[in-house]
Scaffold this motif. Structure first.
Motif, PDB file in Angstrom:
ATOM      1  N   UNK A  20       0.835  -1.211   0.000  1.00  0.00           N
ATOM      2  CA  UNK A  20       0.000   0.000   0.000  1.00  0.00           C
ATOM      3  C   UNK A  20       0.864   1.253   0.000  1.00  0.00           C
ATOM      4  N   UNK A  21       0.513   2.202  -0.839  1.00  0.00           N
ATOM      5  CA  UNK A  21       1.238   3.472  -0.892  1.00  0.00           C
ATOM      6  C   UNK A  21       0.315   4.549  -1.430  1.00  0.00           C
ATOM      7  N   UNK A  22       0.459   5.728  -0.859  1.00  0.00           N
ATOM      8  CA  UNK A  22      -0.294   6.890  -1.327  1.00  0.00           C
ATOM      9  C   UNK A  22       0.526   7.743  -2.286  1.00  0.00           C
ATOM     10  N   UNK A  23       1.828   7.783  -2.053  1.00  0.00           N
ATOM     11  CA  UNK A  23       2.700   8.667  -2.819  1.00  0.00           C
ATOM     12  C   UNK A  23       4.027   7.983  -3.100  1.00  0.00           C
ATOM     13  N   UNK A  24       4.592   8.281  -4.251  1.00  0.00           N
ATOM     14  CA  UNK A  24       5.910   7.779  -4.640  1.00  0.00           C
ATOM     15  C   UNK A  24       6.832   8.965  -4.892  1.00  0.00           C
ATOM     16  N   UNK A  25       8.110   8.798  -4.553  1.00  0.00           N
ATOM     17  CA  UNK A  25       9.145   9.726  -5.001  1.00  0.00           C
ATOM     18  C   UNK A  25      10.283   8.864  -5.539  1.00  0.00           C
ATOM     19  N   UNK A  26      10.371   8.796  -6.856  1.00  0.00           N
ATOM     20  CA  UNK A  26      11.346   7.936  -7.520  1.00  0.00           C
ATOM     21  C   UNK A  26      11.981   8.724  -8.664  1.00  0.00           C
ATOM     22  N   UNK A  27      12.849   8.110  -9.424  1.00  0.00           N
ATOM     23  CA  UNK A  27      13.427   8.794 -10.575  1.00  0.00           C
ATOM     24  C   UNK A  27      12.325   9.107 -11.580  1.00  0.00           C
ATOM     25  N   UNK A  28      12.522  10.190 -12.322  1.00  0.00           N
ATOM     26  CA  UNK A  28      11.494  10.597 -13.285  1.00  0.00           C
ATOM     27  C   UNK A  28      11.224   9.504 -14.316  1.00  0.00           C
TER      28      UNK A  28
ATOM     29  N   UNK B  57       5.000  15.428 -10.491  1.00  0.00           N
ATOM     30  CA  UNK B  57       5.683  16.712 -10.301  1.00  0.00           C
ATOM     31  C   UNK B  57       7.146  16.477  -9.957  1.00  0.00           C
ATOM     32  N   UNK B  58       8.047  17.169 -10.646  1.00  0.00           N
ATOM     33  CA  UNK B  58       9.478  17.054 -10.357  1.00  0.00           C
ATOM     34  C   UNK B  58       9.805  17.727  -9.028  1.00  0.00           C
ATOM     35  N   UNK B  59      10.621  17.041  -8.223  1.00  0.00           N
ATOM     36  CA  UNK B  59      11.069  17.591  -6.940  1.00  0.00           C
ATOM     37  C   UNK B  59      12.405  18.305  -7.109  1.00  0.00           C
ATOM     38  N   UNK B  60      13.331  17.677  -7.811  1.00  0.00           N
ATOM     39  CA  UNK B  60      14.627  18.289  -8.012  1.00  0.00           C
ATOM     40  C   UNK B  60      15.633  17.311  -8.577  1.00  0.00           C
ATOM     41  N   UNK B  61      16.811  17.817  -8.826  1.00  0.00           N
ATOM     42  CA  UNK B  61      17.894  17.045  -9.438  1.00  0.00           C
ATOM     43  C   UNK B  61      18.942  16.751  -8.370  1.00  0.00           C
ATOM     44  N   UNK B  62      19.401  15.500  -8.326  1.00  0.00           N
ATOM     45  CA  UNK B  62      20.355  15.071  -7.297  1.00  0.00           C
ATOM     46  C   UNK B  62      21.601  14.489  -7.956  1.00  0.00           C
ATOM     47  N   UNK B  63      22.754  14.975  -7.531  1.00  0.00           N
ATOM     48  CA  UNK B  63      24.015  14.482  -8.078  1.00  0.00           C
ATOM     49  C   UNK B  63      24.514  13.267  -7.298  1.00  0.00           C
TER      50      UNK B  63
ATOM     51  N   UNK C  60      32.219  13.325 -17.148  1.00  0.00           N
ATOM     52  CA  UNK C  60      32.534  12.063 -17.809  1.00  0.00           C
ATOM     53  C   UNK C  60      32.225  10.867 -16.937  1.00  0.00           C
ATOM     54  N   UNK C  61      32.187  11.112 -15.619  1.00  0.00           N
ATOM     55  CA  UNK C  61      31.837  10.073 -14.651  1.00  0.00           C
ATOM     56  C   UNK C  61      30.621  10.496 -13.822  1.00  0.00           C
ATOM     57  N   UNK C  62      30.073  11.656 -14.140  1.00  0.00           N
ATOM     58  CA  UNK C  62      29.038  12.258 -13.319  1.00  0.00           C
ATOM     59  C   UNK C  62      27.651  11.692 -13.623  1.00  0.00           C
ATOM     60  N   UNK C  63      26.752  11.945 -12.700  1.00  0.00           N
ATOM     61  CA  UNK C  63      25.348  11.574 -12.886  1.00  0.00           C
ATOM     62  C   UNK C  63      24.499  12.508 -12.042  1.00  0.00           C
ATOM     63  N   UNK C  64      23.515  13.126 -12.680  1.00  0.00           N
ATOM     64  CA  UNK C  64      22.520  13.928 -11.971  1.00  0.00           C
ATOM     65  C   UNK C  64      21.147  13.364 -12.317  1.00  0.00           C
ATOM     66  N   UNK C  65      20.404  13.001 -11.306  1.00  0.00           N
ATOM     67  CA  UNK C  65      19.140  12.299 -11.489  1.00  0.00           C
ATOM     68  C   UNK C  65      17.982  13.163 -11.031  1.00  0.00           C
ATOM     69  N   UNK C  66      16.959  13.272 -11.870  1.00  0.00           N
ATOM     70  CA  UNK C  66      15.758  14.015 -11.496  1.00  0.00           C
ATOM     71  C   UNK C  66      14.823  13.086 -10.719  1.00  0.00           C
ATOM     72  N   UNK C  67      14.424  13.543  -9.534  1.00  0.00           N
ATOM     73  CA  UNK C  67      13.466  12.802  -8.716  1.00  0.00           C
ATOM     74  C   UNK C  67      12.097  13.453  -8.827  1.00  0.00           C
TER      75      UNK C  67
ATOM     76  N   UNK D 132      20.164  18.947  -0.617  1.00  0.00           N
ATOM     77  CA  UNK D 132      20.976  18.439  -1.706  1.00  0.00           C
ATOM     78  C   UNK D 132      20.285  18.363  -3.050  1.00  0.00           C
ATOM     79  N   UNK D 133      19.067  18.934  -3.142  1.00  0.00           N
ATOM     80  CA  UNK D 133      18.333  18.947  -4.415  1.00  0.00           C
ATOM     81  C   UNK D 133      18.659  20.210  -5.185  1.00  0.00           C
ATOM     82  N   UNK D 134      18.996  20.063  -6.455  1.00  0.00           N
ATOM     83  CA  UNK D 134      19.254  21.175  -7.337  1.00  0.00           C
ATOM     84  C   UNK D 134      18.025  21.421  -8.223  1.00  0.00           C
ATOM     85  N   UNK D 135      17.870  22.628  -8.747  1.00  0.00           N
ATOM     86  CA  UNK D 135      16.728  22.871  -9.653  1.00  0.00           C
ATOM     87  C   UNK D 135      16.804  21.973 -10.881  1.00  0.00           C
TER      88      UNK D 135
END
Length: 233
Positions: A50-58, A76-82, A188-195, A229-232
């Motif tokens: 059971x869940x009412x809300x999810x916050x996962x990768x876009x 709705x997007x929450x933000x970008x996380x490195x 080159x090794x980076x990753x920024x993920x939108x949640x 730690x969330x970026x726009x």
């Protein structure tokens, strides 16, 4: 029920905690549920948790929307996380301005704390980076793999290793006592993920879930997102 049920990537745990008191003041509900590897959280929903809300990768939210498990209009997007490096509070920061210095940092570490390398966003990426740097086999025995980044960081904080290093979402590093952010991964090794947040199709508390989404994404809450730690996007 007196709680809003959440299934979320570990990256959002600190931010949700920051707005929990305000959410309860508005709704009378606590927030309960699981925070962990995003793939595992999606599978929990698919398996009937059971869940009412999810916050996962876009990307994962979009998949669940196609599967009819979340309401598309609520997304709705929450933000970008490195994905970033971490060290213990008592250790010097690790410099990794390029792939060569990142390779050196991993090779110098006697323990490397990471989240699930098969189900978590950061863990999957760490595995790719180690392969890209051609050191996956060399450091395999030093990897300390945990179900999520928060757990990995807690274990690193209490580790008796001489030169431990961590690699997970910046938000999980910031939220863990005893660890500090040592910088994002180099280009080159980076990753920024939108949640992204969304209300599940079978939500018991859909109205309250929308209130939480509004709190997490409101323009006047930008300072809380940045502090966590969330970026726009």
């Amino acid at each position: 029920m007196t709680s809003l049920n959440i299934l979320s990537g570990g990256a959002a745990q600190g931010l949700v905690g920051n707005v929990a008191a305000k959410f309860k003041e508005s709704t009378g509900l606590d927030i309960t549920g699981d925070f962990g590897a995003v793939g595992a959280m999606a599978d929990k929903l698919r398996n009937g948790t059971p869940a009412d809300i999810l916050i996962l990768t876009s990307a994962l939210i979009a998949t669940l929307a196609r599967e009819g498990l979340v309401g598309a209009s609520s997304i709705a997007d929450v933000g970008r996380v490195e994905t970033a490096l971490a060290v213990r509070d008592t250790d010097p920061l690790v410099s990794a301005s390029d792939a060569a210095s990142l390779r050196h940092a991993f090779l110098q570490a006697d323990a490397i704390f990471v989240p699930d390398t098969k189900a978590s966003t950061a863990g999957i990426h760490v595995a790719k980076v180690l392969a890209l740097l051609d050191i996956a086999d060399e450091v395999a025995g030093r990897l300390k793999i945990y179900p999520n980044g928060a757990t990995a960081m807690r274990h690193m904080a209490s580790s008796d290793a001489t030169r431990p290093i961590g690699c997970t979402q910046a938000t999980e590093i910031i939220a863990t006592k005893g660890t500090k952010l040592s910088g994002a991964l180099p280009k080159g090794c980076d990753l920024a993920t939108v949640y992204t947040a969304a209300i599940t199709s079978k939500a018991t508390h859909a109205r309250e879930a929308q209130i939480l989404i509004d709190l997490l994404t409101a323009a006047d809450q930008g300072h809380l997102r940045e502090r966590a730690g969330f970026l726009p996007v």
